[in-house]
Design an enzyme around this catalytic site. Structure first.
Site, PDB file in Angstrom:
ATOM      1  N   TYR A   1       0.846  -1.196   0.000  1.00 29.18           N
ATOM      2  CA  TYR A   1       0.000   0.000   0.000  1.00 29.18           C
ATOM      3  C   TYR A   1       0.877   1.239   0.000  1.00 29.18           C
ATOM      4  CZ  TYR A   1      -3.585   3.367   1.436  1.00 29.18           C
ATOM      5  OH  TYR A   1      -4.450   4.446   1.496  1.00 29.18           O
TER       6      TYR A   1
ATOM      7  N   ASP B   1       9.179   2.677   0.104  1.00 31.33           N
ATOM      8  CA  ASP B   1       8.108   3.319   0.847  1.00 31.33           C
ATOM      9  C   ASP B   1       8.283   2.912   2.307  1.00 31.33           C
ATOM     10  OD1 ASP B   1       5.867   4.093   2.164  1.00 31.33           O
ATOM     11  OD2 ASP B   1       4.437   3.217   0.738  1.00 31.33           O
TER      12      ASP B   1
ATOM     13  N   LYS C   1       3.710   8.616   9.090  1.00 29.29           N
ATOM     14  CA  LYS C   1       3.500   7.965  10.392  1.00 29.29           C
ATOM     15  C   LYS C   1       4.487   8.441  11.463  1.00 29.29           C
ATOM     16  CE  LYS C   1       0.577   4.608   8.325  1.00 29.29           C
ATOM     17  NZ  LYS C   1       0.582   3.787   7.157  1.00 29.29           N
TER      18      LYS C   1
HETATM   19  C1  LIG Z   1       0.004   4.336   5.780  1.00 23.64           C
HETATM   20  C2  LIG Z   1       0.816   4.096   4.568  1.00 23.64           C
HETATM   21  C3  LIG Z   1       0.783   4.971   3.472  1.00 23.64           C
HETATM   22  C4  LIG Z   1      -0.212   6.097   3.365  1.00 23.64           C
HETATM   23  O1  LIG Z   1       0.012   7.074   4.324  1.00 23.64           O
HETATM   24  P1  LIG Z   1      -1.205   8.095   4.664  1.00 23.64           P
HETATM   25  O2  LIG Z   1      -0.588   9.016   5.662  1.00 23.64           O
HETATM   26  O3  LIG Z   1      -2.307   7.253   5.195  1.00 23.64           O
HETATM   27  O4  LIG Z   1      -1.564   8.781   3.410  1.00 23.64           O
HETATM   28  C5  LIG Z   1       1.662   4.752   2.450  1.00 23.64           C
HETATM   29  N1  LIG Z   1       2.539   3.740   2.485  1.00 23.64           N
HETATM   30  C6  LIG Z   1       2.598   2.875   3.509  1.00 23.64           C
HETATM   31  C7  LIG Z   1       3.600   1.788   3.498  1.00 23.64           C
HETATM   32  C8  LIG Z   1       1.728   3.014   4.575  1.00 23.64           C
HETATM   33  O5  LIG Z   1       1.773   2.122   5.574  1.00 23.64           O
END
Ligand SMILES: *Cc1c(COP(=O)(O)O)cnc(C)c1O
Length: 428
Positions: free
Chosen positions: A144, A239, A267
């Site tokens: 994601y 990511d 995060k």
């Molecule tokens: C949570 C998450 C996102 C998206 O971040 P948001 O702040 O919710 O837009 C993207 N990549 C990873 C790996 C994530 O866990």
């Protein structure tokens, strides 16, 4: 437990917010029932609108690595707020958090702050395309990267063809530039690259996947991706929105000793306020406006409150040389305890764990990619989720989510969690 007040609040919310929530997973669709409204949180605990208390393993989906309402972070935000909450001009604190982040994370010279992980990943891909002059990207099924169009893609027909939109509103035109690969399957990635020679700008992945449960990269997978990228002039984008500042000060790059070309954060880097960031070496970052041609901007980017929270959080993590060992030891303890009671109760399961990330799958096969993760028994998970909630333990309301272990959890909390698993297992 009584959820009367939460149910009433949810009914009110549903009439003015689609599905009653501002992010879908909160709605409990995957597990059934009514979402619980949280009133406050402190340390390892959540307190809901009906007066129930929970040991928390969601932790705002990752940011609260030191626990909720962590004093240095809260104090920094409160102090900053008194001086004005946004100016739309440069502020010194942006430089300070940038310096600290760059000192903690390997292979980055410059960093740009945004407002979410979604924005970070979306901008990283634009930068990769601008820098390489190529348009296609490779992403992995089950990883994601936020909700921007290029990432809302599912497998098309045949593994080597392009993807198709997995949400209405994403165009075929966008989908055709995203190629979907299988996590931990390097031969699949090679096939995709061979079928799209000189067209691929970047490979983006979660270096440890955390959005299909916790899935570690197989030994050699990240190294092989790095080599493939080097051989084909493709940028490797990590990511690290989930893994950054969580698996180590330098995230997965440090833990696995692999150099990424662009790294995305979110995060933890915001300490619980809305922050994302992307970073790379000078050569790449200097392609960004206003120095370079790739446009990217944000009215509230680098917001003083958000930067104050993030800086306080990173300072705490940076000065604590044992924090990641302590987190890992707790997570190992939890893993071993849960495993023991699941075995005693004859529950089919697989547990995956990396650092302070852990996931319990109701499946007995090795969980290495999206397909294997999807074999988990969802009926068992639903019962497990509601059972745990009833025992006062709040795990994420989806079988595809990782649990996060925090500094605030005590071994007593972990023992209570293991005991809750034991109780719930008897009715699975
Ligand atoms: C949570 C998450 C996102 C998206 O971040 P948001 O702040 O919710 O837009 C993207 N990549 C990873 C790996 C994530 O866990």
């Amino acid at each position: 437990m009584n959820y009367q007040r939460s149910s009433a609040l949810f009914a009110e919310a549903e009439s003015v917010i689609p599905g009653g929530v501002n992010s879908p997973v909160r709605a409990f669709k995957a597990v059934g029932g009514t979402p619980i409204f949280i009133e406050k949180a402190q340390g390892a605990y959540l307190y809901d609108a009906d007066g129930n208390t929970y040991i928390d393993y969601i932790n705002s989906w990752g940011p609260m690595i030191l626990g909720h309402a962590y004093k240095p972070v809260v104090d920094a935000v409160v102090e900053k707020a008194k001086k004005g909450t946004s100016f739309g001009t440069p502020t010194e604190i942006e430089t300070r958090i940038a310096e600290l982040a760059i000192s903690m994370v390997p292979n980055i010279d410059k960093i740009r702050f945004v407002n979410s992980g979604t924005e970070a990943c979306m901008s990283a891909v634009r930068l990769a395309r601008g820098f390489t002059g190529k348009e296609k990207i490779i992403k992995f099924a089950g990883c994601y990267h936020g909700h921007s169009d290029s990432f809302l893609i599912q497998a098309g027909s045949g593994a080597v063809t392009f993807g198709t939109p997995n949400s209405p509103g994403v165009t075929q035109g966008t989908a055709k530039d995203t190629l979907l690969a299988t996590y931990n399957d390097i031969e699949n990635v090679k096939d995709i690259i061979n079928a799209n020679r000189n067209e691929i700008a970047c490979i983006i992945l979660e270096p440890v996947a955390g959005n299909m449960g916790c899935i570690p990269p197989k030994s050699g997978f990240l190294e092989d991706l790095r080599a493939l990228c080097d051989a084909n002039d493709i940028l490797l984008v990590f990511d690290e929105v989930m893994t950054g500042f969580r698996l180590a000060k330098g995230g997965a790059q440090e833990r696995y000793n692999i150099k990424a070309d662009i790294v995305c954060f979110g995060k933890v880097i915001g300490g619980g306020l809305p922050v994302g960031a992307f970073a790379a070496r000078n050569e790449i970052m200097n392609y960004l406006a206003p120095v370079g041609p790739v446009y990217q901007a944000g009215t509230l980017s680098g917001n003083p409150l958000a930067m104050a929270a993030g800086l306080a959080m990173l300072e705490e993590l940076n000065k604590d040389s044992d924090i990641y060992d302590r987190l890992e030891n707790k997570t190992k303890y939890l893993h071993e305890g849960i495993q023991k009671v699941l075995i005693e109760n004859n529950i089919t399961h697989t547990i995956n764990r990396v650092g302070s990330m852990i996931s319990v799958h109701f499946s007995d096969i090795e969980i290495v990619d999206f397909q294997s993760s999807a074999t988990g028994n969802n009926e068992s998970f639903k019962k497990f989720f509601h059972g745990m909630l009833n025992e006062g333990v709040y795990i994420a309301p989806s079988a595809f989510e990782t649990w996060f272990v925090t500094e605030a959890l005590t071994y007593d909390d972990l023992d209570k969690t293991i005991e809750a698993v034991n109780t719930v297992s008897k009715s699975l």
